[in-house]
Scaffold this motif. Structure first.
Motif, PDB file in Angstrom:
ATOM      1  N   TRP A 324      44.403  28.318 -29.724  1.00  0.00           N
ATOM      2  CA  TRP A 324      45.659  27.785 -30.243  1.00  0.00           C
ATOM      3  C   TRP A 324      45.447  26.416 -30.884  1.00  0.00           C
ATOM      4  CZ3 TRP A 324      50.599  26.223 -27.086  1.00  0.00           C
ATOM      5  CH2 TRP A 324      51.640  26.018 -28.001  1.00  0.00           C
ATOM      6  N   GLN A 326      42.916  25.362 -32.350  1.00  0.00           N
ATOM      7  CA  GLN A 326      42.285  25.557 -33.654  1.00  0.00           C
ATOM      8  C   GLN A 326      43.337  25.900 -34.706  1.00  0.00           C
ATOM      9  OE1 GLN A 326      38.968  25.157 -34.340  1.00  0.00           O
ATOM     10  NE2 GLN A 326      39.280  25.636 -36.483  1.00  0.00           N
ATOM     11  N   ILE A 327      44.353  26.657 -34.294  1.00  0.00           N
ATOM     12  CA  ILE A 327      45.382  27.066 -35.252  1.00  0.00           C
ATOM     13  C   ILE A 327      46.402  25.954 -35.486  1.00  0.00           C
ATOM     14  CG2 ILE A 327      47.277  28.682 -35.627  1.00  0.00           C
ATOM     15  CD1 ILE A 327      45.645  30.726 -33.987  1.00  0.00           C
ATOM     16  N   ALA A 328      46.819  25.289 -34.431  1.00  0.00           N
ATOM     17  CA  ALA A 328      47.925  24.333 -34.567  1.00  0.00           C
ATOM     18  C   ALA A 328      47.433  22.941 -34.930  1.00  0.00           C
ATOM     19  CB  ALA A 328      48.728  24.263 -33.272  1.00  0.00           C
ATOM     20  N   TRP A 329      46.318  22.540 -34.388  1.00  0.00           N
ATOM     21  CA  TRP A 329      45.872  21.165 -34.574  1.00  0.00           C
ATOM     22  C   TRP A 329      44.574  21.077 -35.366  1.00  0.00           C
ATOM     23  CZ3 TRP A 329      46.843  20.472 -28.708  1.00  0.00           C
ATOM     24  CH2 TRP A 329      48.192  20.194 -28.506  1.00  0.00           C
ATOM     25  N   THR A 330      44.156  22.135 -35.958  1.00  0.00           N
ATOM     26  CA  THR A 330      42.991  22.216 -36.846  1.00  0.00           C
ATOM     27  C   THR A 330      41.650  22.116 -36.123  1.00  0.00           C
ATOM     28  OG1 THR A 330      42.486  19.896 -37.373  1.00  0.00           O
ATOM     29  CG2 THR A 330      44.346  20.881 -38.527  1.00  0.00           C
ATOM     30  N   ARG A 331      41.616  21.798 -34.854  1.00  0.00           N
ATOM     31  CA  ARG A 331      40.334  21.732 -34.146  1.00  0.00           C
ATOM     32  C   ARG A 331      40.548  22.318 -32.769  1.00  0.00           C
ATOM     33  NH1 ARG A 331      42.663  19.777 -30.740  1.00  0.00           N
ATOM     34  NH2 ARG A 331      43.380  17.685 -30.296  1.00  0.00           N
ATOM     35  N   PHE A 332      39.513  23.014 -32.262  1.00  0.00           N
ATOM     36  CA  PHE A 332      39.702  23.720 -31.004  1.00  0.00           C
ATOM     37  C   PHE A 332      39.645  22.787 -29.813  1.00  0.00           C
ATOM     38  CE2 PHE A 332      35.221  23.709 -31.892  1.00  0.00           C
ATOM     39  CZ  PHE A 332      34.643  23.438 -30.669  1.00  0.00           C
TER      40      PHE A 332
ATOM     41  N   VAL B 325      52.906  24.289 -39.749  1.00  0.00           N
ATOM     42  CA  VAL B 325      52.150  24.015 -38.537  1.00  0.00           C
ATOM     43  C   VAL B 325      52.015  25.367 -37.835  1.00  0.00           C
ATOM     44  CG1 VAL B 325      52.127  22.756 -36.364  1.00  0.00           C
ATOM     45  CG2 VAL B 325      53.234  21.773 -38.366  1.00  0.00           C
ATOM     46  N   ASN B 326      50.861  25.687 -37.334  1.00  0.00           N
ATOM     47  CA  ASN B 326      50.616  26.988 -36.712  1.00  0.00           C
ATOM     48  C   ASN B 326      50.447  28.130 -37.706  1.00  0.00           C
ATOM     49  OD1 ASN B 326      50.358  27.040 -33.827  1.00  0.00           O
ATOM     50  ND2 ASN B 326      52.424  26.201 -33.749  1.00  0.00           N
ATOM     51  N   PRO B 328      48.146  28.123 -40.962  1.00  0.00           N
ATOM     52  CA  PRO B 328      47.334  27.599 -42.048  1.00  0.00           C
ATOM     53  C   PRO B 328      47.103  28.652 -43.130  1.00  0.00           C
ATOM     54  CG  PRO B 328      45.949  28.104 -40.155  1.00  0.00           C
ATOM     55  CD  PRO B 328      47.367  28.370 -39.740  1.00  0.00           C
ATOM     56  N   ARG B 330      44.380  30.508 -45.235  1.00  0.00           N
ATOM     57  CA  ARG B 330      42.953  30.752 -45.034  1.00  0.00           C
ATOM     58  C   ARG B 330      42.317  31.360 -46.275  1.00  0.00           C
ATOM     59  NH1 ARG B 330      42.035  30.305 -39.732  1.00  0.00           N
ATOM     60  NH2 ARG B 330      43.833  30.596 -38.368  1.00  0.00           N
ATOM     61  N   TYR B 337      45.591  23.179 -43.345  1.00  0.00           N
ATOM     62  CA  TYR B 337      46.601  23.002 -42.305  1.00  0.00           C
ATOM     63  C   TYR B 337      47.636  21.979 -42.729  1.00  0.00           C
ATOM     64  CZ  TYR B 337      43.201  25.087 -39.099  1.00  0.00           C
ATOM     65  OH  TYR B 337      42.322  25.906 -38.481  1.00  0.00           O
ATOM     66  N   ARG B 463      39.640  22.393 -43.550  1.00  0.00           N
ATOM     67  CA  ARG B 463      38.705  22.583 -42.447  1.00  0.00           C
ATOM     68  C   ARG B 463      37.835  23.806 -42.701  1.00  0.00           C
ATOM     69  NH1 ARG B 463      38.089  19.497 -39.350  1.00  0.00           N
ATOM     70  NH2 ARG B 463      39.736  19.464 -37.795  1.00  0.00           N
TER      71      ARG B 463
END
Ligand code: HEM
Lengths: 395, 553
Positions: A324, A326-332, B325-326, B328, B330, B337, B463
């Protein structure tokens, strides 16, 4: 709908109370043998199990109705998350009772569940909208799995506590007894906290203070309990309220510190009264009730709980969390305090498993570790959420 | 070293405690004990056998679980220290960290900073701990898994008496019909999904051996995961950039070598409706509007050939998407993002040139604040020339007009106004937001503010992370191994006939209650008594026995 939901939770709460009583009688009620000498307490244990199961159904009812009302899964603030943790604990208990049929586990677990639910109700219960970062299916998946893992791990704590109460020698006044009594005191303080919050809430107590905040500006702070600790350069605005004894530095949330002081203080009082009434350490008073419990079984229950809970927690608290993030905050991974404390929980239980498997830490040392593990989980829930600000902060 | 020959004929590696084949205790310690140490089946492990060379010593150090636990605990403590104060990446970027920690957290903050704890997770010693964890994982696993695999493969059905007798669960029975009992046992345990093998009257029933590989598989998963984390430091594996795009504009995406471009068609912020029935109480308590959505409607383009800087690239649309947000966008290993935004950035400013005496408007100019022209011709001999442009105006230390940045947050101009009256020199005018001054005294003309056009700007994080496949593989393998080792236990039941006697023994690597349950069920079916649990007996002897049954425990 929100109201129906609250009522369902209340019903679940009282069913857990009844179940606790059933389990307590079945554990302690040895006298109730019938003519053949068979123990009838066992049947009461089964009743307790059924009542717990029904309570759990009501608890799930609360969850579903609140979900319908909010339009999103209700695990997004302190009240919702903590309540869900209580529910997860019940669920974990239902599984472990299914394997080991230990009534004493119910006698200890369900009061903890009730405490957790009561504690949850201290926080604002309104349905809140979701900020953009939380609008994801992973909210459901990550948070519910994590809470479930924590619930199962907490059963390890309940069993560890039983083990300690059952086996410690309370006639000695050593370190072990001291720390066990300290745990008892913490539980008493938590009960006190919930009760005084409830009582002052009933009278709608309020004391408003004018004070100077961190930015150096005049601001107002509302206390819901008589202020012993005043805010930084605070003066009371409401009339007829108690004069504070001490003024707090500017960086401390004085209303929270005040609440903590009240809880700990009342806790001391209640604990002292109990000690005087019982004339023994609280653990020592409970111990005779447990004399027929086989410590080895309890030890294995605690290990089993952790063996079951560790993978679930890892999946929810680390792996799903990373997906999550990774998806929401760009980094895991971002070394946010909450993430770090999930990692610490993971490392701690990994250490527990290795100590147990390879270094033979069974029984007492293992039970102490279960207690510490629970402290870490609670720390992550309460302290990291409310005190250390971060991306996950609910406060 | 030479091999040790057991009386059963099997050759065991040097250092073996229990014969790999028949289980006979080979050294005195086990021979004299009431229970043999069944951990790792009594196999010869390198770390327990050799301790001479420096390599032996390193090997033994890292293969020790005590050391492994030590590393785990140190990592745990170090990690918790990093949460006392925020890490450097979470403090405002425009402050000096040394001062920030001191100002915010006093002397404790100063110490924290001096010790380097503000960057703890990137410090060499934290990395060294993680590396130690990895090495320990590899060595400890290798030390055990290879011999364990051998031992479990070699094990014979009919085990040595000394081995059976020294199991934790062991019992001797004299049933009326031993042959029948063995047959029944075989049938019953098969039904319980044990794998039963038979060898001249002896039985070995075994279940869930695969669970023994769980820890090693999860360790392999961890190692792959850690390897993935190390790969992050290799160039090209990881891209972390930020791109700001104004509405209506198209920007090259950094990190893609100008292969991809992104257009911002629209950016908007949506708030929750304050009158919403469900959320009204919570919104009121929060005391302010709450954001529901940040969204960029974006179009992704790919350029034909790698356009050189300066020339207009030829773009073909790849896809359009709504970035939230949530959610991105690809493409190709990359993801964009929604990260930040700016609403209502000034974009075009309109000014008119007026005759001060008559108030007559001569004409209007529209200045693109990002690309102002040098001169605007209003016809009939009227022109406006931009003498100086300050996108983000301030007076610098010397009291001169200057600009803070290229972003037009506070634009100001010095205009030169040409008119039939002033065809040569023009007149100077200084115009900024809420200021309008003659530079050199009395002017005949002035520039006055007519209006602005604003645009919203979105900031997208770019990213690329090629380590993700490793992390996914490592994480999955870890979970598989973890579940495999945690949710199943390896149980074995041995039966051996000596004349009229049947010896039973049982072993499991964890959860003895489950093995006992199987024995109880077996007993109900075949009449074989449940073997005695030596450990439980010992435990009961130590704690005062109360003579009652514990069915209620
Ligand atoms: C955070 C890192 C680690 C995790 C999550 C982890 C996880 C595990 C788990 C879940 C088990 C099975 C335990 C059980 O079934 O009760 C295990 C076993 C084991 N681990 Fe680790 N481990 C870690 C690090 C290490 C390290 C550093 C060592 C090095 C000494 C090590 C050595 C072992 C050994 C020797 C076993 C026993 C295997 C067996 O007896 O079959 N582990 N590990």
């Amino acid at each position: 709908m929100v109201e129906i939901s609250s009522n369902l939770l209340l019903v679940a709460f009282f069913l857990y109370l009844i179940a606790t009583i059933c389990f307590a009688i079945s554990v302690t009620g040895r006298k109730w043998r019938d003519k053949q000498g068979d123990v009838t307490g066992n049947r009461l244990g089964m009743v307790g199990y059924m009542v717990t199961a029904i309570g759990f159904i009501f608890n799930v009812g609360y969850f579903i109705t609140r979900w319908l009302a909010a339009g999103h899964v209700p695990v997004s603030n302190m009240f919702e998350y903590t309540t869900f943790l209580g529910m997860a604990l019940t669920f974990a208990f239902l599984i472990l009772y299914g394997i080991y049929k230990t009534n004493v586990l119910g006698m200890f677990t369900l009061p903890i569940v009730m405490l957790i639910i009561a504690f949850a109700s201290v926080f604002p219960t309104e349905v809140e909208p979701l900020i953009p970062a939380l609008q994801s299916n992973w909210l459901k998946i990550h948070v519910t799995t994590t809470a479930l893992g924590q619930g199962i791990l907490s059963i390890g704590f309940a069993a560890g506590l039983i083990y300690l109460v059952r086996t410690l020698d309370f006639n000695k006044r050593d370190k072990k007894v001291f720390w066990l009594e300290f745990i008892m005191y913490c539980l008493v303080s938590l009960v006190s906290f919930i009760l005084i919050r409830y009582v002052f809430g009933l009278f709608q107590y309020q004391a408003v203070f004018q004070y100077v905040n961190e930015a150096g500006e005049e601001a107002e702070m509302v206390y819901h309990m008589p202020a012993v600790l005043a805010p930084h350069q605070g003066t009371p605005v409401s009339s007829g309220v108690m004069e504070p004894l001490l003024s707090m530095p500017v960086w401390l949330r004085s209303d929270d510190a005040n609440t903590v002081l009240w809880s700990l203080g009342t806790g001391v009082l209640v604990y002292a009264v109990l000690r005087l009434l019982l004339r023994k350490p609280l653990g020592g008073a409970v111990q005779p009730l447990l004399k027929n419990i086989n410590p080895d079984t309890v030890d294995e229950v605690s290990y089993r709980a952790i063996a079951i809970g560790f993978p679930v927690f890892t999946l929810g608290g680390l792996i799903f969390a990373m997906i999550w993030a990774q998806i929401a905050w760009t980094r895991f991974w971002g070394w946010d305090p909450k993430e770090v404390w999930a990692l610490i929980t993971f490392l701690f239980y990994a250490a527990y498993l290795h100590l147990r498997l390879s270094r033979g830490w069974h029984g007492e040392p293992s039970a102490w570790l279960c207690v510490i593990g629970f402290v870490i989980i609670m720390f992550n829930l309460i302290f990291v959420n409310l005190v250390i600000a971060g991306l996950h902060s609910y406060a | 070293m030479e091999k040790i020959k057991c009386e059963c004929g099997h050759f065991n590696p040097y250092g073996t405690h229990l014969c790999e084949s028949c289980g006979k205790p080979l050294d005195d310690k086990d021979k004299n004990a009431s229970m043999v140490d069944m951990r790792y089946e009594g196999v010869a492990r390198r770390s327990q056998t050799y301790n001479k060379t420096i390599i032996d010593k390193i090997w033994n150090f890292f293969s020790s679980v005590k050391v492994g636990i030590g590393i785990i605990v140190l990592t745990l403590i170090a990690s918790s220290v990093g949460t006392i104060f925020p890490q450097e990446m979470y403090i405002p970027s425009n402050v000096n960290p040394a001062e920030h920690y001191e100002n915010e957290y006093g002397i404790a903050g100063q110490i924290y900073y001096t010790l380097g704890f503000h960057n703890l997770y990137g410090s060499w010693w934290y990395m060294a701990l993680i590396a130690g964890l990895g090495i320990s994982l590899i060595i400890a696993s290798l030390d055990r898994v290879v011999p364990l695999y051998r031992a479990l493969k070699m094990q014979k059905v009919s085990r040595n008496e000394g081995f059976l007798k020294r199991q934790r669960m062991f019992g001797i029975h004299e049933p009326d019909a031993p042959e029948q009992t063995v047959e029944d046992t075989k049938w019953f345990l098969s039904k319980k999904r044990y794998k039963v093998r038979e060898e001249n009257g002896s039985l070995l029933a075994e279940k869930n051996r695969f669970a023994r590989w769980g820890p090693y598989i999860n360790h392999v998963g961890l190692i792959i995961f850690l390897t993935g984390c190390v790969l992050r430091f290799f160039p090209g594996m990881y891209v972390d950039e930020l791109v700001w795009v104004r509405e209506g504009e198209t920007e090259a995406i950094p990190g893609t070598d100008r292969e991809y471009y992104i257009e911002n068609e629209e950016f908007f912020v949506e708030l929750y409706d304050e009158n919403d029935e469900t959320f009204a109480p919570a919104l009121q308590r929060a005391g302010g509007p709450q954001v529901q959505t940040y969204q960029t409607n974006a179009v992704l383009y790919q350029s034909e050939g790698t356009g050189t800087v300066g020339t207009e690239p030829e773009l073909t649309e790849v896809k359009s998407d709504e970035i939230q947000v949530n959610h991105p966008l690809r493409f190709d290993n990359f993801a964009l993002y929604q990260m930040d935004y700016k609403l209502n950035e000034l974009n075009v400013m309109s000014l008119s040139m007026n005759d001060r005496a008559s108030g007559e408007k001569i004409g209007t100019i529209d200045i693109d604040l990002f690309d102002p022209q040098g001169e605007y011709d209003l016809g009939n001999g009227y022109r406006v020339v931009i003498d100086s442009y300050f996108p983000n105006f301030e007076f610098n230390e010397d009291g001169e007009p200057s600009t803070v940045s290229d972003i037009p947050d506070n634009p100001a101009f010095i205009f030169q106004m040409f008119s039939p009256e002033h065809p040569e020199e023009g007149e100077y005018s200084f115009v900024g937001i809420q200021r309008n001054e003659d530079v050199f005294g009395e002017n005949d003309y002035e520039m006055s503010f007519e209006g602005v056009e604003t645009k919203d700007v979105t900031a997208l994080t770019v990213r690329k992370d090629l380590t993700l496949p490793f992390l996914i593989a490592g994480g999955s393998i870890f979970m598989i191994g973890l579940i495999q080792g945690s949710y199943w236990s390896h149980r074995r039941i041995w039966l051996r006939r000596f004349g009229g006697e049947i010896w039973t023994a049982g072993h499991t690597n964890k959860h003895w209650a489950s093995l006992k349950k199987d024995f109880v069920a077996l007993s109900r079916e075949t009449g074989l008594e449940v073997p005695e649990d030596k450990q439980a007996k010992k435990a009961m002897k130590e704690k005062e026995p109360n003579g009652r049954d514990d069915s209620n425990g």
